[in-house]
Design a protein around this motif. Structure first.
Motif, PDB file in Angstrom:
ATOM      1  N   GLY A  11       2.923 -10.448  -7.743  1.00 26.70           N
ATOM      2  CA  GLY A  11       1.991  -9.361  -8.021  1.00 26.70           C
ATOM      3  C   GLY A  11       1.544  -8.607  -6.789  1.00 26.70           C
ATOM      4  N   ALA A  12       2.051  -8.972  -5.603  1.00 27.03           N
ATOM      5  CA  ALA A  12       1.618  -8.330  -4.357  1.00 27.03           C
ATOM      6  C   ALA A  12       2.316  -6.996  -4.100  1.00 27.03           C
ATOM      7  N   GLY A  13       3.362  -6.696  -4.868  1.00 25.92           N
ATOM      8  CA  GLY A  13       4.101  -5.454  -4.653  1.00 25.92           C
ATOM      9  C   GLY A  13       5.315  -5.626  -3.766  1.00 25.92           C
ATOM     10  N   LYS A  14       5.738  -6.881  -3.610  1.00 27.81           N
ATOM     11  CA  LYS A  14       6.876  -7.186  -2.742  1.00 27.81           C
ATOM     12  C   LYS A  14       8.165  -6.516  -3.209  1.00 27.81           C
ATOM     13  N   GLY A  15       8.383  -6.479  -4.534  1.00 29.69           N
ATOM     14  CA  GLY A  15       9.598  -5.866  -5.066  1.00 29.69           C
ATOM     15  C   GLY A  15       9.682  -4.389  -4.735  1.00 29.69           C
ATOM     16  N   THR A  16       8.572  -3.687  -4.887  1.00 32.11           N
ATOM     17  CA  THR A  16       8.537  -2.255  -4.580  1.00 32.11           C
ATOM     18  C   THR A  16       8.808  -2.008  -3.104  1.00 32.11           C
ATOM     19  N   ILE A 112       7.100 -10.874   7.359  1.00 31.70           N
ATOM     20  CA  ILE A 112       5.958 -10.068   6.956  1.00 31.70           C
ATOM     21  C   ILE A 112       5.435 -10.598   5.630  1.00 31.70           C
ATOM     22  N   ALA A 113       4.137 -10.921   5.596  1.00 27.41           N
ATOM     23  CA  ALA A 113       3.514 -11.439   4.376  1.00 27.41           C
ATOM     24  C   ALA A 113       2.477 -10.439   3.869  1.00 27.41           C
ATOM     25  N   LEU A 114       2.595 -10.059   2.608  1.00 31.99           N
ATOM     26  CA  LEU A 114       1.619  -9.174   1.973  1.00 31.99           C
ATOM     27  C   LEU A 114       0.517 -10.032   1.374  1.00 31.99           C
ATOM     28  N   GLU A 115      -0.706  -9.811   1.800  1.00 32.38           N
ATOM     29  CA  GLU A 115      -1.832 -10.623   1.356  1.00 32.38           C
ATOM     30  C   GLU A 115      -2.675  -9.856   0.328  1.00 32.38           C
ATOM     31  N   VAL A 116      -2.921 -10.498  -0.815  1.00 30.59           N
ATOM     32  CA  VAL A 116      -3.736  -9.901  -1.881  1.00 30.59           C
ATOM     33  C   VAL A 116      -4.631 -11.000  -2.448  1.00 30.59           C
ATOM     34  N   ALA A 117      -5.893 -10.688  -2.667  1.00 34.28           N
ATOM     35  CA  ALA A 117      -6.848 -11.670  -3.196  1.00 34.28           C
ATOM     36  C   ALA A 117      -6.394 -12.174  -4.563  1.00 34.28           C
ATOM     37  N   GLU A 118      -6.689 -13.449  -4.833  1.00 35.49           N
ATOM     38  CA  GLU A 118      -6.216 -14.085  -6.067  1.00 35.49           C
ATOM     39  C   GLU A 118      -6.681 -13.345  -7.315  1.00 35.49           C
ATOM     40  N   GLU A 119      -7.942 -12.915  -7.359  1.00 34.55           N
ATOM     41  CA  GLU A 119      -8.438 -12.247  -8.565  1.00 34.55           C
ATOM     42  C   GLU A 119      -7.695 -10.950  -8.836  1.00 34.55           C
ATOM     43  N   GLU A 120      -7.334 -10.251  -7.764  1.00 33.97           N
ATOM     44  CA  GLU A 120      -6.566  -9.005  -7.928  1.00 33.97           C
ATOM     45  C   GLU A 120      -5.160  -9.309  -8.433  1.00 33.97           C
ATOM     46  N   PHE A 167       5.585 -13.656  13.103  1.00 30.18           N
ATOM     47  CA  PHE A 167       4.819 -13.593  11.860  1.00 30.18           C
ATOM     48  C   PHE A 167       3.803 -12.455  11.879  1.00 30.18           C
ATOM     49  N   HIS A 168       3.761 -11.704  10.764  1.00 33.07           N
ATOM     50  CA  HIS A 168       2.802 -10.604  10.620  1.00 33.07           C
ATOM     51  C   HIS A 168       2.235 -10.634   9.205  1.00 33.07           C
ATOM     52  N   SER A 169       0.929 -10.458   9.104  1.00 32.88           N
ATOM     53  CA  SER A 169       0.247 -10.443   7.813  1.00 32.88           C
ATOM     54  C   SER A 169      -0.354  -9.063   7.582  1.00 32.88           C
ATOM     55  N   LEU A 170      -0.180  -8.530   6.365  1.00 30.64           N
ATOM     56  CA  LEU A 170      -0.692  -7.211   6.028  1.00 30.64           C
ATOM     57  C   LEU A 170      -1.503  -7.265   4.739  1.00 30.64           C
ATOM     58  N   ASN A 171      -2.504  -6.421   4.641  1.00 27.40           N
ATOM     59  CA  ASN A 171      -3.261  -6.278   3.405  1.00 27.40           C
ATOM     60  C   ASN A 171      -2.380  -5.583   2.373  1.00 27.40           C
ATOM     61  N   GLY A 172      -2.137  -6.254   1.247  1.00 25.26           N
ATOM     62  CA  GLY A 172      -1.270  -5.701   0.219  1.00 25.26           C
ATOM     63  C   GLY A 172      -1.985  -4.836  -0.801  1.00 25.26           C
ATOM     64  N   ILE A 173      -3.263  -4.525  -0.546  1.00 25.97           N
ATOM     65  CA  ILE A 173      -4.020  -3.659  -1.448  1.00 25.97           C
ATOM     66  C   ILE A 173      -4.158  -2.289  -0.805  1.00 25.97           C
ATOM     67  N   GLY A 174      -3.772  -1.253  -1.538  1.00 24.54           N
ATOM     68  CA  GLY A 174      -3.838   0.108  -1.020  1.00 24.54           C
ATOM     69  C   GLY A 174      -2.698   0.930  -1.549  1.00 24.54           C
ATOM     70  N   ALA A 175      -2.570   2.150  -1.045  1.00 23.64           N
ATOM     71  CA  ALA A 175      -1.495   3.045  -1.482  1.00 23.64           C
ATOM     72  C   ALA A 175      -0.147   2.481  -1.044  1.00 23.64           C
ATOM     73  N   ILE A 176       0.831   2.553  -1.927  1.00 19.23           N
ATOM     74  CA  ILE A 176       2.165   2.013  -1.639  1.00 19.23           C
ATOM     75  C   ILE A 176       2.739   2.616  -0.363  1.00 19.23           C
ATOM     76  N   ASP A 177       2.630   3.934  -0.200  1.00 12.85           N
ATOM     77  CA  ASP A 177       3.195   4.605   0.973  1.00 12.85           C
ATOM     78  C   ASP A 177       2.510   4.159   2.266  1.00 12.85           C
ATOM     79  N   GLU A 178       1.200   3.947   2.205  1.00 12.84           N
ATOM     80  CA  GLU A 178       0.472   3.528   3.400  1.00 12.84           C
ATOM     81  C   GLU A 178       0.869   2.115   3.818  1.00 12.84           C
ATOM     82  N   ILE A 179       1.023   1.232   2.832  1.00  9.53           N
ATOM     83  CA  ILE A 179       1.448  -0.139   3.130  1.00  9.53           C
ATOM     84  C   ILE A 179       2.863  -0.141   3.692  1.00  9.53           C
TER      85      ILE A 179
END
Length: 208
Positions: A11-16, A112-120, A167-179
């Protein structure tokens, strides 16, 4: 060769983001789940072995998965690089992948790991479950279990690549293009520095 390990909970948007990276950097996408299904469908030796194990309810061992990945590396020696989707999941797998890529005179560029809160994530997957048809997208308990497994696995592998400065961690919440732009900035720092022009200059210097 540019080789990226892309991680993210369901659900983090990894496929996109994988599709965006493939388009921009002309990479080959390697998903272990897709590889297993493909090898089984083709009836290869590795695929048949994997199917026997899966039919018995057993996990497919690392050596079989690595064998499938090696087959893809061997068949794509001219590729610009690869996206390893959700693999490696353990330190042992990461070590095996390093050994494998070294045999092909390459290595992992970055993780690169996309991080998204569990509730989201739960919210996204339950919404996706309305159209995906996947049972594991429709059961909140199963969703939370998948997220827990991901977090446990990533913590181990993240440490392995962090020691290598990859290793790099990114916030996976936001506009797809910005991420995607943030991901690209990280990747650009890890791209091989040798260009065609550099290679030609080195050849000319040797000739001289």
């Amino acid at each position: 060769m540019l080789n990226i390990v892309l991680f993210g909970p369901p659900g983090a948007g990894k496929g996109t983001q994988s599709q965006n990276l493939i388009a921009r950097y002309n990479l080959v996408h390697l998903s272990t789940g897709d590889l297993l299904r493909s090898q089984i469908a083709q009836g290869t030796e590795l695929g048949l072995r994997a199917k026997r194990l899966m039919d018995e309810g057993l996990l497919v061992p690392d050596e079989v998965v690595i064998g499938m990945i090696e087959s893809q590396l061997a068949n794509n020696t001219k590729a610009n690089g690869f996206i390893f989707d959700g693999f490696p999941r353990t330190v042992a797998q990461a070590e095996a992948l390093d050994a494998l890529t070294q045999r092909y005179d390459t290595g992992i560029s970055c993780m690169i790991a996309l991080e998204v809160a569990e509730e989201e994530l739960v919210k996204r997957l339950l919404e996706r479950g309305k159209t995906s048809g996947r049972p594991d997208d429709q059961d909140e308990t199963k969703i939370r279990r998948r997220v827990t497994v991901y977090n446990t696995e990533t913590a181990q592998v993240a440490g392995y690549y962090a020691e290598q400065g990859k290793f790099h961690s990114l916030n996976g919440i936001g506009a797809i293009d910005e991420i995607f732009q943030q991901i690209s900035e990280i990747i650009n720092k890890h791209q091989p520095t040798t260009s065609v022009a550099d290679g030609q200059q080195a050849t000319d210097e040797v000739k001289a």
